[in-house]
Write an enzyme that holds these catalytic residues in place. Structure first.
Site, PDB file in Angstrom:
ATOM      1  N   ASP A   1      -2.858   2.121   2.962  1.00 16.90           N
ATOM      2  CA  ASP A   1      -2.131   0.874   2.666  1.00 16.90           C
ATOM      3  C   ASP A   1      -2.955  -0.022   1.741  1.00 16.90           C
ATOM      4  O   ASP A   1      -2.501  -0.428   0.667  1.00 16.90           O
ATOM      5  CB  ASP A   1      -1.847   0.082   3.950  1.00 16.90           C
ATOM      6  CG  ASP A   1      -0.701   0.653   4.762  1.00 16.90           C
ATOM      7  OD1 ASP A   1      -0.359   1.816   4.544  1.00 16.90           O
ATOM      8  OD2 ASP A   1      -0.155  -0.079   5.610  1.00 16.90           O
TER       9      ASP A   1
ATOM     10  N   LEU B   1       5.859  -1.373   5.362  1.00 21.13           N
ATOM     11  CA  LEU B   1       5.690  -1.628   3.926  1.00 21.13           C
ATOM     12  C   LEU B   1       4.343  -2.271   3.581  1.00 21.13           C
ATOM     13  O   LEU B   1       4.153  -2.773   2.484  1.00 21.13           O
ATOM     14  CB  LEU B   1       6.846  -2.490   3.396  1.00 21.13           C
ATOM     15  CG  LEU B   1       8.255  -1.872   3.514  1.00 21.13           C
ATOM     16  CD1 LEU B   1       9.288  -2.754   2.844  1.00 21.13           C
ATOM     17  CD2 LEU B   1       8.314  -0.466   2.916  1.00 21.13           C
ATOM     18  N   GLY B   2       3.434  -2.270   4.541  1.00 20.55           N
ATOM     19  CA  GLY B   2       2.068  -2.729   4.237  1.00 20.55           C
ATOM     20  C   GLY B   2       1.922  -4.243   4.154  1.00 20.55           C
ATOM     21  O   GLY B   2       1.090  -4.745   3.392  1.00 20.55           O
ATOM     22  N   SER B   3       2.700  -4.980   4.953  1.00 22.21           N
ATOM     23  CA  SER B   3       2.642  -6.447   4.854  1.00 22.21           C
ATOM     24  C   SER B   3       1.241  -6.984   5.171  1.00 22.21           C
ATOM     25  O   SER B   3       0.785  -7.947   4.545  1.00 22.21           O
ATOM     26  CB  SER B   3       3.670  -7.078   5.804  1.00 22.21           C
ATOM     27  OG  SER B   3       3.372  -6.730   7.136  1.00 22.21           O
TER      28      SER B   3
ATOM     29  N   ALA C   1      -1.772  -5.526   4.724  1.00 19.01           N
ATOM     30  CA  ALA C   1      -2.712  -5.295   3.622  1.00 19.01           C
ATOM     31  C   ALA C   1      -2.383  -6.202   2.437  1.00 19.01           C
ATOM     32  O   ALA C   1      -3.281  -6.729   1.765  1.00 19.01           O
ATOM     33  CB  ALA C   1      -2.672  -3.827   3.198  1.00 19.01           C
ATOM     34  N   ALA C   2      -1.086  -6.416   2.196  1.00 19.93           N
ATOM     35  CA  ALA C   2      -0.682  -7.291   1.074  1.00 19.93           C
ATOM     36  C   ALA C   2      -1.162  -8.721   1.332  1.00 19.93           C
ATOM     37  O   ALA C   2      -1.642  -9.402   0.421  1.00 19.93           O
ATOM     38  CB  ALA C   2       0.831  -7.251   0.899  1.00 19.93           C
TER      39      ALA C   2
HETATM   40  O1  PMV Z   1       3.453   1.316   8.880  1.00 18.08           O
HETATM   41  P1  PMV Z   1       2.411   1.076   7.855  1.00 18.08           P
HETATM   42  O2  PMV Z   1       2.889   0.492   6.598  1.00 18.08           O
HETATM   43  O3  PMV Z   1       1.292   0.286   8.416  1.00 18.08           O
HETATM   44  O4  PMV Z   1       1.812   2.531   7.452  1.00 18.08           O
HETATM   45  C1  PMV Z   1       1.041   3.262   8.362  1.00 18.08           C
HETATM   46  C2  PMV Z   1       0.715   4.627   7.816  1.00 18.08           C
HETATM   47  C3  PMV Z   1       0.107   5.558   8.865  1.00 18.08           C
HETATM   48  O5  PMV Z   1      -0.144   6.794   8.215  1.00 18.08           O
HETATM   49  C4  PMV Z   1       1.065   5.794  10.019  1.00 18.08           C
HETATM   50  C5  PMV Z   1      -1.198   5.004   9.437  1.00 18.08           C
HETATM   51  C6  PMV Z   1      -2.363   5.014   8.465  1.00 18.08           C
HETATM   52  O6  PMV Z   1      -3.324   4.297   8.731  1.00 18.08           O
HETATM   53  O7  PMV Z   1      -2.337   5.752   7.472  1.00 18.08           O
END
Ligand code: PMV
Length: 301
Positions: free
Chosen positions: A147, A101-103, A105-106
């Protein structure tokens, strides 16, 4: 003076992993699920406190080469100061860590904005996004940038590495989408690198995900929920082909479909983390929410 700032979580609707290889992906911010950063003067030393990760350290005690250390050093460089403020940076987050869920980057975006408030300086979204992306490289290795972009701009977006982002022109309000945490933690960097190791085998599936995302943009723009659900199921199948699902996710996704959901798929890096369920209507969404909660899972709506 209030120096609190926040940033939302995000979820990828279509195209994760393929986006790393230049294909488009679709992501939306989860505006109710946020990380807060608050910087308050303390007349002593810079200190960072995070209740969620039980961190309570001065800058010097942060793990060298960690994302946080990198972020703080970029901030010093950006604001041209040679030491951090005498202040306590308190982090509070409702976003589960290592769960798609991008913790990370948040956390970056919330801290950058708290520093901007503290120093009464403004950075453009482009600058904030650029700093957050540099930190993402520590968390993710070779991130696509989806993200940090979704979280900085807090908009539903279509993203590709070559074209950047455009706003998704779709009314998402009618969608009864559940975001459900499998409770399994999985590091994005590990999953992304395993897809890369098997790139030759994975490439045809990655390209198919790209084509599918193109169809998903159209389905979302015209609000065709049946089609959106079908495409979610197909996207999940392709993600299974590149081996980023796991038995628990497969089990929950199968259960959601058996209960009549229009579609279900993992979101983010996979091998754990969260999955998405598109219910037919709000009544079914309520039923599915209760069902998964009764299985002990956390459900975000
Ligand atoms: O798991 P998350 O929220 O970090 O998302 C990663 C998304 C990917 O496509 C798997 C990696 C990226 O950098 O886009």
């Amino acid at each position: 003076m209030d120096h609190t700032a926040s940033a939302s979580a995000k979820t990828i609707l279509f195209g994760e992993h393929a986006v790393v290889y230049g294909e488009p992906a679709i992501a939306i911010p989860l505006t109710k699920l946020r990380t807060y950063a608050d910087l308050v003067p303390n007349q002593k030393e810079f200190r960072i406190i995070s209740e969620n990760t039980r961190l309570n350290h001065p800058y010097e005690k942060l793990r060298p080469e960690s994302g946080l250390q990198k972020l703080l050093s970029i901030l010093m460089e950006t604001f041209e100061f040679d030491k951090l403020p005498q202040g306590t940076l308190t982090i509070q987050s409702r976003i589960p860590i290592a769960s798609g869920l991008g913790s990370g980057a948040a956390l970056s975006v919330a801290i950058i904005r708290a520093f901007c408030k503290y120093y009464n300086k403004s950075l453009s979204n482009e600058q904030i996004n650029d700093i957050a992306y540099r930190v993402e490289k520590i968390y993710h290795g070779q991130p696509s940038g989806i993200d940090n972009t979704t979280i900085t701009y807090e908009q539903p977006i279509i993203f590709s590495k070559s074209d950047g982002f455009t706003r998704l022109k779709a009314d998402l309000n009618p969608l009864n989408l559940l975001i459900i945490d499998s409770g399994i933690r999985s590091r994005t960097v590990d999953v992304v690198s395993s897809v890369r190791t098997n790139y030759e085998k994975n490439e045809p599936f990655i390209r198919q995900i790209g084509v599918l995302t193109g169809s998903a943009i159209k389905a979302l723009e015209c609000g065709d929920q049946q089609k959106i659900g079908e495409l979610m199921n197909q996207n999940q199948q392709l993600l299974e082909c590149i081996d980023v699902s796991c038995p628990e996710l497969d089990k929950w996704i199968t259960l959601a479909r058996k209960e009549g959901a229009l579609g279900a798929k993992l979101t983010g890096a996979g091998r754990g983390g969260n999955f998405l369920v598109l219910a037919q209507d709000s009544k079914q969404a309520g039923k599915l929410k209760r069902l998964f909660e009764n299985h002990g899972l956390r459900v975000f709506q």
